[in-house]
Design a protein around this motif. Structure first.
Motif, mmCIF file in Angstrom:
data_model
loop_
_atom_site.group_PDB
_atom_site.id
_atom_site.type_symbol
_atom_site.label_atom_id
_atom_site.label_comp_id
_atom_site.label_asym_id
_atom_site.label_seq_id
_atom_site.Cartn_x
_atom_site.Cartn_y
_atom_site.Cartn_z
ATOM 1 N N ALA A 64 15.154 -36.556 47.793
ATOM 2 C CA ALA A 64 15.334 -37.408 46.619
ATOM 3 C C ALA A 64 14.315 -38.540 46.538
ATOM 4 O O ALA A 64 13.916 -39.122 47.550
ATOM 5 C CB ALA A 64 16.737 -38.005 46.633
ATOM 6 N N HIS A 65 13.903 -38.838 45.311
ATOM 7 C CA HIS A 65 13.216 -40.076 44.961
ATOM 8 C C HIS A 65 14.147 -40.870 44.056
ATOM 9 O O HIS A 65 14.984 -40.297 43.348
ATOM 10 C CB HIS A 65 11.913 -39.794 44.222
ATOM 11 N N SER A 66 13.977 -42.169 44.051
ATOM 12 C CA SER A 66 14.775 -42.968 43.136
ATOM 13 C C SER A 66 14.385 -42.640 41.699
ATOM 14 O O SER A 66 13.268 -42.184 41.420
ATOM 15 C CB SER A 66 14.581 -44.460 43.395
ATOM 16 N N TYR A 67 15.295 -42.872 40.796
ATOM 17 C CA TYR A 67 15.064 -42.563 39.381
ATOM 18 C C TYR A 67 13.870 -43.338 38.839
ATOM 19 O O TYR A 67 13.025 -42.791 38.132
ATOM 20 C CB TYR A 67 16.337 -42.910 38.598
ATOM 21 N N THR A 68 13.766 -44.621 39.201
ATOM 22 C CA THR A 68 12.665 -45.435 38.698
ATOM 23 C C THR A 68 11.330 -45.001 39.306
ATOM 24 O O THR A 68 10.299 -45.032 38.637
ATOM 25 C CB THR A 68 12.909 -46.921 38.984
ATOM 26 N N THR A 69 11.332 -44.597 40.568
ATOM 27 C CA THR A 69 10.104 -44.085 41.190
ATOM 28 C C THR A 69 9.645 -42.816 40.491
ATOM 29 O O THR A 69 8.457 -42.619 40.212
ATOM 30 C CB THR A 69 10.329 -43.805 42.683
ATOM 31 N N PHE A 70 10.600 -41.932 40.175
ATOM 32 C CA PHE A 70 10.288 -40.685 39.494
ATOM 33 C C PHE A 70 9.726 -40.949 38.101
ATOM 34 O O PHE A 70 8.716 -40.362 37.697
ATOM 35 C CB PHE A 70 11.547 -39.818 39.403
ATOM 36 N N LEU A 71 10.354 -41.847 37.355
ATOM 37 C CA LEU A 71 9.899 -42.147 35.997
ATOM 38 C C LEU A 71 8.515 -42.772 36.006
ATOM 39 O O LEU A 71 7.692 -42.521 35.108
ATOM 40 C CB LEU A 71 10.885 -43.094 35.301
ATOM 41 N N GLY A 72 8.239 -43.601 37.009
ATOM 42 C CA GLY A 72 6.952 -44.278 37.079
ATOM 43 C C GLY A 72 5.837 -43.441 37.661
ATOM 44 O O GLY A 72 4.670 -43.864 37.659
ATOM 45 N N GLY A 73 6.167 -42.258 38.172
ATOM 46 C CA GLY A 73 5.162 -41.398 38.762
ATOM 47 C C GLY A 73 4.613 -41.896 40.087
ATOM 48 O O GLY A 73 3.468 -41.612 40.446
ATOM 49 N N HIS A 74 5.439 -42.639 40.843
ATOM 50 C CA HIS A 74 4.983 -43.230 42.100
ATOM 51 C C HIS A 74 5.514 -42.489 43.327
ATOM 52 O O HIS A 74 5.656 -43.068 44.402
ATOM 53 C CB HIS A 74 5.424 -44.697 42.165
ATOM 54 N N ASN A 76 4.209 -40.504 45.359
ATOM 55 C CA ASN A 76 3.309 -40.448 46.514
ATOM 56 C C ASN A 76 3.302 -41.732 47.335
ATOM 57 O O ASN A 76 2.743 -41.770 48.439
ATOM 58 C CB ASN A 76 1.880 -40.139 46.052
ATOM 59 N N ASN A 77 3.925 -42.783 46.806
ATOM 60 C CA ASN A 77 3.946 -44.058 47.532
ATOM 61 C C ASN A 77 5.135 -44.190 48.474
ATOM 62 O O ASN A 77 5.153 -45.091 49.325
ATOM 63 C CB ASN A 77 3.968 -45.219 46.535
ATOM 64 N N PHE A 78 6.126 -43.324 48.314
ATOM 65 C CA PHE A 78 7.361 -43.490 49.071
ATOM 66 C C PHE A 78 7.775 -42.180 49.741
ATOM 67 O O PHE A 78 7.524 -41.091 49.214
ATOM 68 C CB PHE A 78 8.509 -43.943 48.147
ATOM 69 N N THR A 79 8.406 -42.315 50.877
ATOM 70 C CA THR A 79 9.018 -41.142 51.489
ATOM 71 C C THR A 79 10.267 -40.778 50.702
ATOM 72 O O THR A 79 10.864 -41.618 50.024
ATOM 73 C CB THR A 79 9.411 -41.417 52.946
ATOM 74 N N ARG A 80 10.656 -39.523 50.799
ATOM 75 C CA ARG A 80 11.850 -39.063 50.100
ATOM 76 C C ARG A 80 13.079 -39.227 50.999
ATOM 77 O O ARG A 80 12.992 -39.104 52.215
ATOM 78 C CB ARG A 80 11.696 -37.599 49.694
ATOM 79 N N ARG A 81 14.183 -39.490 50.377
ATOM 80 C CA ARG A 81 15.436 -39.528 51.129
ATOM 81 C C ARG A 81 15.921 -38.097 51.313
ATOM 82 O O ARG A 81 16.031 -37.346 50.348
ATOM 83 C CB ARG A 81 16.482 -40.359 50.396
#
Length: 282
Positions: A64-74, A76-81
């Motif tokens: 999972a990525h957070s909803y806001t991370t997904f919407l912003g296209g970021h 690649n900046n975060f690890t997935r849960r």
């Protein structure tokens, strides 16, 4: 000059650059297995609550990525849960978890099986079908699942309703929240909690919570109409275990993982303080 695989010309000239991903702060879980149950408020050993039940497809590994991370296209900046055994949260006591599993989740499974059969039918079906379901139980289940899908963020209005329903301090017909269901044919598991929208042209708006896992999407909000849909609340009954017939729009198939936060004339989407995530299989 030969550039080693995985490097760019720029990184070769100034030295190999490696960007270390960090945990997504919006959905990084709060550690600990003892705490306050999100449904009854009792402090106890917390158990694993699947959102939705494993029997409807919420099993195996999800990322999972957070909803806001997904919407912003970021992304690649975060690890997935990582969720190794389905989307689950340690947020409920065993009493609440077992009660939902034995009562509300049976209606969820039955509704999923009915809709899967309809969508896979070789017959030419009308755009709107009449589906028989225990609507009160189904609606309660979605509220409970949306409330338990939060081990990080503050309570929203829906969480207070979930507590009152669980403690029998409120009947579902008096909840002042509106329930929606539609066909979702995407391949993600989507949880969106506590977002608001406003239409600046017609001067209306509201807030909602969304839960999607194919072949169904659900929403709970504070207005009787949501993105062109009419709520199912008029079909709620005084008895939770009563079967009712509800209209289901087969032609409203939706596959956009980010929906309802999609570009629309005169509309703006505002994220609240609560939690949302989009999960995929790999």
């Amino acid at each position: 000059m030969t550039i080693p695989q995985g490097r760019s010309v720029r990184s070769e000239l100034i030295g190999f650059e490696r960007t270390k991903k960090i945990a997504d702060p919006a959905i990084e879980p709060v550690r600990g297995k003892v705490g306050q149950c999100r449904l009854c408020g009792k402090r106890s050993l917390l158990t694993s609550s699947h959102v939705l039940p494993r029997a409807v497809g919420n099993s195996g590994p999800w990322f999972a990525h957070s909803y806001t991370t997904f919407l912003g296209g970021h992304q690649n900046n975060f690890t997935r849960r990582r969720f190794p055994n389905g989307i689950e949260f340690f947020t409920t006591c065993s009493d609440c978890n077992n009660s939902i599993g034995s009562l509300e989740d049976k209606s969820v499974l039955e509704f999923y099986q009915t809709i899967e059969g309809v969508l896979n039918s070789p017959l030419r079906l009308p755009p709107t079908l009449i589906i028989k379901t225990k609507l009160n139980r189904l609606y309660r289940a979605i509220i409970f699942h949306l409330s338990t899908a939060n081990d990080k963020s503050p309570d929203a209005a829906l969480d207070n309703v979930a507590k009152k329903l669980r403690l029998n301090e409120l009947h579902i017909t008096k909840a002042r929240l509106y329930f929606f269901a539609w066909p979702y044919i995407g391949d993600k598991h989507v949880i969106v909690r506590d977002f608001a929208w406003t239409n600046m042209k017609d001067h209306y708006g509201g807030y909602a919570h969304v839960l999607k896992l194919a072949p169904l999407g659900f929403a709970v909000g504070d207005t009787p109409k949501f993105k062109g849909m009419t709520s199912l609340n008029p079909y709620l009954t005084a008895t939770d275990d009563e079967y009712v017939e509800i209209p289901f729009d087969l032609f409203r198939k939706e596959s956009d993982d980010a929906w309802p936060a999609v570009p629309s004339d005169w509309e703006a989407i505002l994220r609240g303080d609560s939690m949302g995530m989009i999960s995929q299989r790999n």
